[in-house]
Scaffold this motif. Sequence first.
Motif, PDB file in Angstrom:
ATOM      1  N   ALA A   1      23.260 -60.815 -12.684  1.00  9.34           N
ATOM      2  CA  ALA A   1      24.708 -60.860 -12.920  1.00  9.34           C
ATOM      3  C   ALA A   1      25.126 -59.617 -13.699  1.00  9.34           C
ATOM      4  N   GLU A   2      25.704 -58.688 -12.986  1.00  7.16           N
ATOM      5  CA  GLU A   2      26.027 -57.411 -13.620  1.00  7.16           C
ATOM      6  C   GLU A   2      27.335 -57.506 -14.388  1.00  7.16           C
ATOM      7  N   GLY A   3      27.341 -56.914 -15.572  1.00  8.81           N
ATOM      8  CA  GLY A   3      28.588 -56.775 -16.310  1.00  8.81           C
ATOM      9  C   GLY A   3      29.101 -58.037 -16.956  1.00  8.81           C
ATOM     10  N   VAL A   4      28.261 -59.073 -17.057  1.00  7.52           N
ATOM     11  CA  VAL A   4      28.698 -60.331 -17.690  1.00  7.52           C
ATOM     12  C   VAL A   4      27.723 -60.687 -18.803  1.00  7.52           C
ATOM     13  N   ASP A   5      28.232 -61.059 -19.960  1.00 13.46           N
ATOM     14  CA  ASP A   5      27.382 -61.628 -21.002  1.00 13.46           C
ATOM     15  C   ASP A   5      27.203 -63.110 -20.706  1.00 13.46           C
ATOM     16  N   VAL A   6      25.952 -63.539 -20.655  1.00 15.26           N
ATOM     17  CA  VAL A   6      25.637 -64.943 -20.378  1.00 15.26           C
ATOM     18  C   VAL A   6      25.061 -65.551 -21.657  1.00 15.26           C
ATOM     19  N   ALA A   7      25.695 -66.629 -22.127  1.00 12.72           N
ATOM     20  CA  ALA A   7      25.229 -67.267 -23.364  1.00 12.72           C
ATOM     21  C   ALA A   7      25.003 -68.759 -23.109  1.00 12.72           C
ATOM     22  N   VAL A   8      23.979 -69.312 -23.755  1.00 14.43           N
ATOM     23  CA  VAL A   8      23.749 -70.765 -23.682  1.00 14.43           C
ATOM     24  C   VAL A   8      23.672 -71.324 -25.099  1.00 14.43           C
ATOM     25  N   PHE A   9      24.568 -72.253 -25.386  1.00 10.95           N
ATOM     26  CA  PHE A   9      24.627 -72.891 -26.713  1.00 10.95           C
ATOM     27  C   PHE A   9      23.935 -74.243 -26.592  1.00 10.95           C
ATOM     28  N   VAL A  10      22.767 -74.330 -27.215  1.00  9.98           N
ATOM     29  CA  VAL A  10      21.854 -75.445 -26.948  1.00  9.98           C
ATOM     30  C   VAL A  10      21.650 -76.267 -28.219  1.00  9.98           C
ATOM     31  N   PRO A  11      21.151 -77.499 -28.085  1.00 10.23           N
ATOM     32  CA  PRO A  11      20.853 -78.297 -29.287  1.00 10.23           C
ATOM     33  C   PRO A  11      19.788 -77.608 -30.145  1.00 10.23           C
ATOM     34  N   PHE A  12      19.811 -77.890 -31.443  1.00  7.39           N
ATOM     35  CA  PHE A  12      18.842 -77.262 -32.359  1.00  7.39           C
ATOM     36  C   PHE A  12      17.408 -77.479 -31.900  1.00  7.39           C
ATOM     37  N   THR A  13      17.121 -78.674 -31.359  1.00  7.40           N
ATOM     38  CA  THR A  13      15.736 -78.993 -30.980  1.00  7.40           C
ATOM     39  C   THR A  13      15.228 -78.114 -29.843  1.00  7.40           C
TER      40      THR A  13
ATOM     41  N   MET B   1      12.116 -67.939 -24.904  1.00  6.90           N
ATOM     42  CA  MET B   1      12.123 -67.599 -23.474  1.00  6.90           C
ATOM     43  C   MET B   1      13.128 -66.487 -23.166  1.00  6.90           C
ATOM     44  N   ALA B   2      14.245 -66.487 -23.882  1.00  6.49           N
ATOM     45  CA  ALA B   2      15.321 -65.520 -23.590  1.00  6.49           C
ATOM     46  C   ALA B   2      15.158 -64.206 -24.349  1.00  6.49           C
ATOM     47  N   GLU B   3      14.125 -64.132 -25.187  1.00  8.37           N
ATOM     48  CA  GLU B   3      14.016 -63.012 -26.136  1.00  8.37           C
ATOM     49  C   GLU B   3      14.145 -61.634 -25.477  1.00  8.37           C
ATOM     50  N   ASP B   4      13.436 -61.429 -24.366  1.00  6.55           N
ATOM     51  CA  ASP B   4      13.464 -60.108 -23.721  1.00  6.55           C
ATOM     52  C   ASP B   4      14.419 -60.077 -22.538  1.00  6.55           C
ATOM     53  N   SER B   5      15.380 -60.965 -22.532  1.00  7.45           N
ATOM     54  CA  SER B   5      16.313 -61.039 -21.404  1.00  7.45           C
ATOM     55  C   SER B   5      17.713 -60.694 -21.873  1.00  7.45           C
ATOM     56  N   SER B   6      18.628 -60.695 -20.924  1.00  4.14           N
ATOM     57  CA  SER B   6      20.033 -60.450 -21.277  1.00  4.14           C
ATOM     58  C   SER B   6      20.729 -61.728 -21.721  1.00  4.14           C
ATOM     59  N   VAL B   7      20.087 -62.852 -21.571  1.00  2.00           N
ATOM     60  CA  VAL B   7      20.735 -64.131 -21.917  1.00  2.00           C
ATOM     61  C   VAL B   7      20.756 -64.311 -23.432  1.00  2.00           C
ATOM     62  N   ILE B   8      21.911 -64.680 -23.930  1.00  2.00           N
ATOM     63  CA  ILE B   8      22.095 -64.887 -25.371  1.00  2.00           C
ATOM     64  C   ILE B   8      21.848 -66.352 -25.694  1.00  2.00           C
ATOM     65  N   ALA B   9      20.839 -66.611 -26.510  1.00  2.00           N
ATOM     66  CA  ALA B   9      20.584 -67.984 -26.969  1.00  2.00           C
ATOM     67  C   ALA B   9      21.480 -68.253 -28.175  1.00  2.00           C
ATOM     68  N   GLY B  10      22.144 -69.400 -28.173  1.00  2.00           N
ATOM     69  CA  GLY B  10      23.057 -69.695 -29.263  1.00  2.00           C
ATOM     70  C   GLY B  10      22.947 -71.134 -29.738  1.00  2.00           C
ATOM     71  N   ALA B  11      23.417 -71.363 -30.970  1.00  2.00           N
ATOM     72  CA  ALA B  11      23.456 -72.703 -31.553  1.00  2.00           C
ATOM     73  C   ALA B  11      24.873 -73.252 -31.456  1.00  2.00           C
ATOM     74  N   GLN B  12      24.991 -74.555 -31.640  1.00  2.00           N
ATOM     75  CA  GLN B  12      26.307 -75.204 -31.532  1.00  2.00           C
ATOM     76  C   GLN B  12      26.965 -75.413 -32.887  1.00  2.00           C
ATOM     77  N   ASN B  13      26.218 -75.119 -33.965  1.00  2.00           N
ATOM     78  CA  ASN B  13      26.736 -75.387 -35.292  1.00  2.00           C
ATOM     79  C   ASN B  13      25.773 -74.783 -36.317  1.00  2.00           C
TER      80      ASN B  13
END
Length: 258
Positions: A34-46, A54-66
């Motif tokens: 997916a070119e030119g788009v920031d992709v983020a996933v806001f996942v449960p703490f667990t 898994m996302a460390e070396d990727s363009s996907v942004i791992a995020g928390a919900q709180n």
Amino acid sequence: MARRPMMAANWKMNKTVTEAQNYTAALLPRAADAEGVDVAVFVPFTCLHEVGRMAEDSSVIAGAQNFYYEDSGAFTGEISVPMLEDVGARAVLVGHSERREVFGENDALVARKTKRAVEAGLLPVVCVGETKEERDAGGMWEKVSGQVRRVLEELGELGGGDIVFAYEPIWAIGTGDTATPEDAQDAIGRIRELLREERGGDFADGVRILYGGSVKPANVAEIMAQDDVDGALVGGASLEVDSFVQLVEGAGNSGEDA
Ligand code: PEP
């Protein structure tokens, strides 16, 4: 100024670690296309440690919900910014309406948490929006502008490229009742004008503002086509990876990439 679109998944209180692994393994190669788009996933703490790894070396942004704004101490049940960074989080939702409405978070707490995230270099996605009753009573802008102003007051002189707002009318979240593209543009355009009045053009033009509320593959294109809409925060339609990838592709085709 062209802003880079963002497509953000909010899993809410869903998915075990195994389910998160399977989803992330399927998402990573497809998000890389997916070119030119920031992709983020806001996942449960667990799930965050695993998704962050898994996302460390990727363009996907791992995020928390709180999170909580203190770094450590006697705050039972809370998670701090250093803890999030330790497990690979690069972004965090702040003031999601479910935090505000179900767990009683107020504007002052949301503002303080936003400032803490910005200071730490953790990208805050700050959620604002009105209830159905507030909208029907003509109070949409009073509510939304008040939420945004409170965050700006707390931020002081901190910069704009490192904050994202999400306009999420509460009546549209999880209801299937999406705001019309015009309503989304109206609210988001007004938020941008408020940012311009308060903080100047560079700030206003640099801040990404997402729409959230029953976004799905069938309606993402018309929402993304609006001038001031820079992406979407998506709950239900982000839970299946195929559906979320369709949304990412829809954002990439919107012609707003930097
Ligand atoms: C959300 O969780 O922020 C959201 C917008 O949910 P949904 O897409 O299910 O309305």
